[in-house]
Design a protein around this motif. Structure first.
Motif, PDB file in Angstrom:
ATOM      1  N   ALA A 177       0.530  -1.342   0.243  1.00 32.85           N
ATOM      2  CA  ALA A 177      -0.008  -0.040   0.285  1.00 32.85           C
ATOM      3  C   ALA A 177       0.904   1.155  -0.321  1.00 32.85           C
ATOM      4  CB  ALA A 177      -1.031  -0.123   1.203  1.00 32.85           C
ATOM      5  N   LEU A 178       2.276   1.481   0.376  1.00 30.27           N
ATOM      6  CA  LEU A 178       3.209   2.031  -0.028  1.00 30.27           C
ATOM      7  C   LEU A 178       3.239   2.728  -1.223  1.00 30.27           C
ATOM      8  CD1 LEU A 178       5.944   0.569   2.468  1.00 30.27           C
ATOM      9  CD2 LEU A 178       4.126   2.179   2.662  1.00 30.27           C
ATOM     10  N   ALA A 179       3.705   4.149  -1.270  1.00 31.30           N
ATOM     11  CA  ALA A 179       3.834   4.564  -2.559  1.00 31.30           C
ATOM     12  C   ALA A 179       5.140   4.000  -2.899  1.00 31.30           C
ATOM     13  CB  ALA A 179       4.106   6.350  -2.264  1.00 31.30           C
ATOM     14  N   SER A 180       5.264   3.684  -4.094  1.00 28.67           N
ATOM     15  CA  SER A 180       6.686   3.563  -4.672  1.00 28.67           C
ATOM     16  C   SER A 180       7.437   4.196  -4.567  1.00 28.67           C
ATOM     17  CB  SER A 180       6.299   3.149  -6.801  1.00 28.67           C
ATOM     18  OG  SER A 180       7.365   2.786  -7.250  1.00 28.67           O
ATOM     19  N   GLY A 181       9.176   4.027  -4.156  1.00 27.85           N
ATOM     20  CA  GLY A 181       9.779   4.668  -4.102  1.00 27.85           C
ATOM     21  C   GLY A 181      10.142   4.563  -1.828  1.00 27.85           C
ATOM     22  N   THR A 182       9.136   4.435  -1.673  1.00 27.62           N
ATOM     23  CA  THR A 182       9.587   4.531   0.122  1.00 27.62           C
ATOM     24  C   THR A 182      10.261   3.371   0.749  1.00 27.62           C
ATOM     25  OG1 THR A 182       6.776   5.278  -0.078  1.00 27.62           O
ATOM     26  CG2 THR A 182       7.760   4.745   1.730  1.00 27.62           C
ATOM     27  N   GLN A 183      10.745   4.058   1.191  1.00 27.39           N
ATOM     28  CA  GLN A 183      11.960   3.372   2.612  1.00 27.39           C
ATOM     29  C   GLN A 183      11.036   2.604   3.449  1.00 27.39           C
ATOM     30  OE1 GLN A 183      15.140   5.513   3.043  1.00 27.39           O
ATOM     31  NE2 GLN A 183      16.013   5.305   1.256  1.00 27.39           N
ATOM     32  N   LEU A 235       6.832  -0.568  -7.509  1.00 27.64           N
ATOM     33  CA  LEU A 235       6.076  -1.065  -7.930  1.00 27.64           C
ATOM     34  C   LEU A 235       6.537  -0.908  -9.289  1.00 27.64           C
ATOM     35  CD1 LEU A 235       2.855  -2.888  -8.083  1.00 27.64           C
ATOM     36  CD2 LEU A 235       1.813  -0.281  -8.867  1.00 27.64           C
ATOM     37  N   TYR A 236       6.749  -2.547 -10.248  1.00 24.87           N
ATOM     38  CA  TYR A 236       7.742  -2.406 -10.597  1.00 24.87           C
ATOM     39  C   TYR A 236       7.062  -2.300 -12.130  1.00 24.87           C
ATOM     40  CZ  TYR A 236      11.702  -4.927 -14.103  1.00 24.87           C
ATOM     41  OH  TYR A 236      12.449  -4.482 -14.989  1.00 24.87           O
ATOM     42  N   ASN A 237       7.478  -1.570 -13.405  1.00 24.18           N
ATOM     43  CA  ASN A 237       6.577  -1.475 -14.227  1.00 24.18           C
ATOM     44  C   ASN A 237       5.227  -1.520 -14.261  1.00 24.18           C
ATOM     45  OD1 ASN A 237       8.531  -2.083 -16.212  1.00 24.18           O
ATOM     46  ND2 ASN A 237       7.950  -4.019 -16.783  1.00 24.18           N
ATOM     47  N   GLY A 238       4.863  -0.778 -12.675  1.00 23.91           N
ATOM     48  CA  GLY A 238       3.340  -0.847 -12.710  1.00 23.91           C
ATOM     49  C   GLY A 238       2.256  -1.681 -12.550  1.00 23.91           C
ATOM     50  N   VAL A 239       3.238  -2.709 -12.131  1.00 19.34           N
ATOM     51  CA  VAL A 239       2.262  -4.085 -12.034  1.00 19.34           C
ATOM     52  C   VAL A 239       3.053  -4.734 -10.980  1.00 19.34           C
ATOM     53  CG1 VAL A 239       1.835  -3.832 -14.241  1.00 19.34           C
ATOM     54  CG2 VAL A 239       3.451  -4.986 -13.812  1.00 19.34           C
ATOM     55  N   THR A 240       3.951  -4.790 -10.487  1.00 22.21           N
ATOM     56  CA  THR A 240       4.880  -5.852  -9.721  1.00 22.21           C
ATOM     57  C   THR A 240       4.825  -5.386  -8.429  1.00 22.21           C
ATOM     58  OG1 THR A 240       4.398  -7.425 -12.272  1.00 22.21           O
ATOM     59  CG2 THR A 240       6.153  -7.964  -9.991  1.00 22.21           C
ATOM     60  N   PRO A 241       4.420  -5.522  -7.555  1.00 28.42           N
ATOM     61  CA  PRO A 241       5.011  -5.137  -6.614  1.00 28.42           C
ATOM     62  C   PRO A 241       6.455  -5.911  -6.013  1.00 28.42           C
ATOM     63  CG  PRO A 241       3.294  -6.164  -5.955  1.00 28.42           C
ATOM     64  CD  PRO A 241       3.270  -6.954  -7.046  1.00 28.42           C
ATOM     65  N   GLU A 242       7.700  -5.114  -5.156  1.00 29.17           N
ATOM     66  CA  GLU A 242       8.866  -5.923  -5.229  1.00 29.17           C
ATOM     67  C   GLU A 242       9.607  -4.784  -3.556  1.00 29.17           C
ATOM     68  OE1 GLU A 242      11.006  -5.655  -9.171  1.00 29.17           O
ATOM     69  OE2 GLU A 242      10.054  -6.920  -9.666  1.00 29.17           O
ATOM     70  N   ILE A 243      10.563  -5.821  -3.070  1.00 28.16           N
ATOM     71  CA  ILE A 243      11.568  -5.404  -2.763  1.00 28.16           C
ATOM     72  C   ILE A 243      12.707  -4.933  -2.720  1.00 28.16           C
ATOM     73  CG2 ILE A 243      12.208  -5.035   0.059  1.00 28.16           C
ATOM     74  CD1 ILE A 243      10.048  -6.547   0.855  1.00 28.16           C
ATOM     75  N   GLU A 244      12.945  -3.857  -3.289  1.00 28.81           N
ATOM     76  CA  GLU A 244      14.701  -3.218  -3.449  1.00 28.81           C
ATOM     77  C   GLU A 244      15.567  -2.608  -3.249  1.00 28.81           C
ATOM     78  OE1 GLU A 244      13.892  -1.414  -7.704  1.00 28.81           O
ATOM     79  OE2 GLU A 244      13.025  -3.206  -8.690  1.00 28.81           O
ATOM     80  N   LYS A 245      16.363  -2.466  -3.289  1.00 34.48           N
ATOM     81  CA  LYS A 245      17.620  -1.639  -2.396  1.00 34.48           C
ATOM     82  C   LYS A 245      17.377  -1.759  -1.162  1.00 34.48           C
ATOM     83  CE  LYS A 245      16.770   2.329  -5.133  1.00 34.48           C
ATOM     84  NZ  LYS A 245      16.132   3.682  -5.208  1.00 34.48           N
ATOM     85  N   VAL A 246      17.962  -2.960  -1.587  1.00 36.96           N
ATOM     86  CA  VAL A 246      17.644  -3.874   0.534  1.00 36.96           C
ATOM     87  C   VAL A 246      18.995  -3.248   1.570  1.00 36.96           C
ATOM     88  CG1 VAL A 246      17.520  -6.031   1.940  1.00 36.96           C
ATOM     89  CG2 VAL A 246      16.213  -5.889   0.058  1.00 36.96           C
TER      90      VAL A 246
END
Length: 389
Positions: A177-183, A235-246
């Motif tokens: 539910a977070l905005a894409s780019g939120t730490q 939200l990768y490509n606007g469709v896939t929820p991911e955790i990045e920059k771990v």
């Protein structure tokens, strides 16, 4: 004799649009490629044109050529700073260094955001029109640059953005539910359902899934990652929820994972990233051994599968198939993780009025089976291997 000097005038900014350039190299090479882009002279080494989702850019290929990927640029006007714009799918770990005549001009700059501008200052001694400066990738990542502006105005190196305060989430639902780019930091545990190189598919206690993108993660199926994982939601490509920059991955504990059985009609895009099992899937033909798509049916529901992980082919028959749910063109695309011969065939009521079909062991439909041959026999949802007498 007295020379009268006219007033100096500021040069206009010069913009190079790599996304529309037609003169970029099409392959990486140690041999310099000379090119003129929007009136600016470049010499490219281990650079090439790249395209992602129909958007083009210049790629400086540090991943394959660490320390040997760069472009030499002849300044088109007196230039105090160069402003780079990164691509929408750019690495956020790549570092670039500006230099002239073998001397570094300031510190290396980390291009830490996608689709962002980064300003590199040029010292006064190197600002004259015609000066050749070099922009190089200095670590093992690819730079993705869509635009470059040569500015007559001063500038300073764009610093990395200060991290925003961590958001703490208590479930996968709260995370996505977070905005894409939120730490954020997890206050819940995650169980690993499947690992494929940098892609890790995990679920919380409620069974909701998210993907972790993390190189050299060392994780395996069943591992339980305790609370305290720190990363950035995307939200990768606007469709896939991911955790990045771990930035922090707590030490996992050994555990188990059993995929949940999902009815074929319930497989929707809402299950993206889920590792689930679909029972009693009828395959009319042998599955591909390469990365190809194929279909299967459960009753009247047709499902789209892909052998994206290059499993060995299996013969036609009925299987319980474990998959990772992905999205392609707005519909579910099922990446196969495992095939198991279905054990529920005996429990299915046979429609005695259904037509009987025969297939050879290669999965090819046979109009008239030969006596003494072994075939796959299908009647309705019932599938078995038989010897024709």
């Amino acid at each position: 004799m007295v020379a009268v000097l006219g007033a100096l005038t500021a040069s206009a900014d010069v913009t190079v649009d790599f996304s529309a350039a037609t003169t970029l190299p099409t392959a990486e090479s140690d041999t310099p490629t000379e090119a003129v882009v929007d009136g600016v002279n470049f010499s490219f080494v281990n650079c090439k044109k790249g395209t992602y989702q129909q958007a083009s850019y210049l790629q400086v290929s540090g991943k394959n050529h660490e320390g040997k990927a760069y472009m030499d640029i002849t300044l088109p006007e007196a230039t105090k700073s160069i402003v780079l714009t990164t691509g929408a799918n750019a690495s956020t770990n790549v570092q670039v260094q500006l230099s002239a005549n073998g001397t570094e001009l300031g510190d290396a700059v980390k291009l830490s955001e996608k689709g962002a501008e980064f300003t590199l200052s040029i010292p006064e001694a190197n600002q004259a029109k015609g000066t050749v400066v070099r922009l190089a990738v200095v670590n093992k990542y690819n730079a993705q640059i869509t635009k470059m502006v040569f500015s007559a105005e001063g500038g300073t190196v764009t610093p990395d953005h200060e991290p925003t305060p961590d958001v703490v989430t208590k479930s996968v639902k709260e995370t996505i539910a977070l905005a894409s780019g939120t730490q954020f930091t997890t206050d819940y545990s995650l169980t690993v359902g499947y690992v494929r190189f940098s892609n890790v598919f995990v679920c919380d206690e409620a069974g909701d899934f998210i993907q972790i993108y993390q190189k050299d993660n060392g994780l395996k199926v069943g591992d339980v990652i305790p609370a305290g994982l720190k990363g950035t939601y995307t939200l990768y490509n606007g469709v896939t929820p991911e955790i990045e920059k771990v930035t922090e991955l707590p030490t996992p504990a050994a555990g188990t994972f059993e995929p949940k059985s999902v009815a074929a009609e319930d497989v929707t895009v809402d299950l993206v990233n889920s590792v689930v099992r679909i029972d009693n899937v009828v395959l009319d033909a042998a599955t591909p051994a390469a990365k190809e798509n194929f279909t299967g049916k459960v009753g009247d529901v047709e499902l789209s599968f892909r052998n994206n992980y290059e499993l060995e082919s299996v013969e036609a028959g009925t299987y319980d198939i474990t998959v990772v749910v992905t999205i392609f063109q707005g519909a579910p695309s099922l990446y196969v993780v495992e095939y198991k011969k279905s054990t529920g065939i005996a429990d299915i009521t046979v429609d005695e009025n259904a037509a009987v079909e025969y297939f050879n062991l290669q999965g090819i439909r046979v109009a008239q089976p030969e006596q003494g041959g072994i075939y796959i026999r299908r009647q309705g949802n019932s599938v078995s291997k038989v010897l024709v007498k």
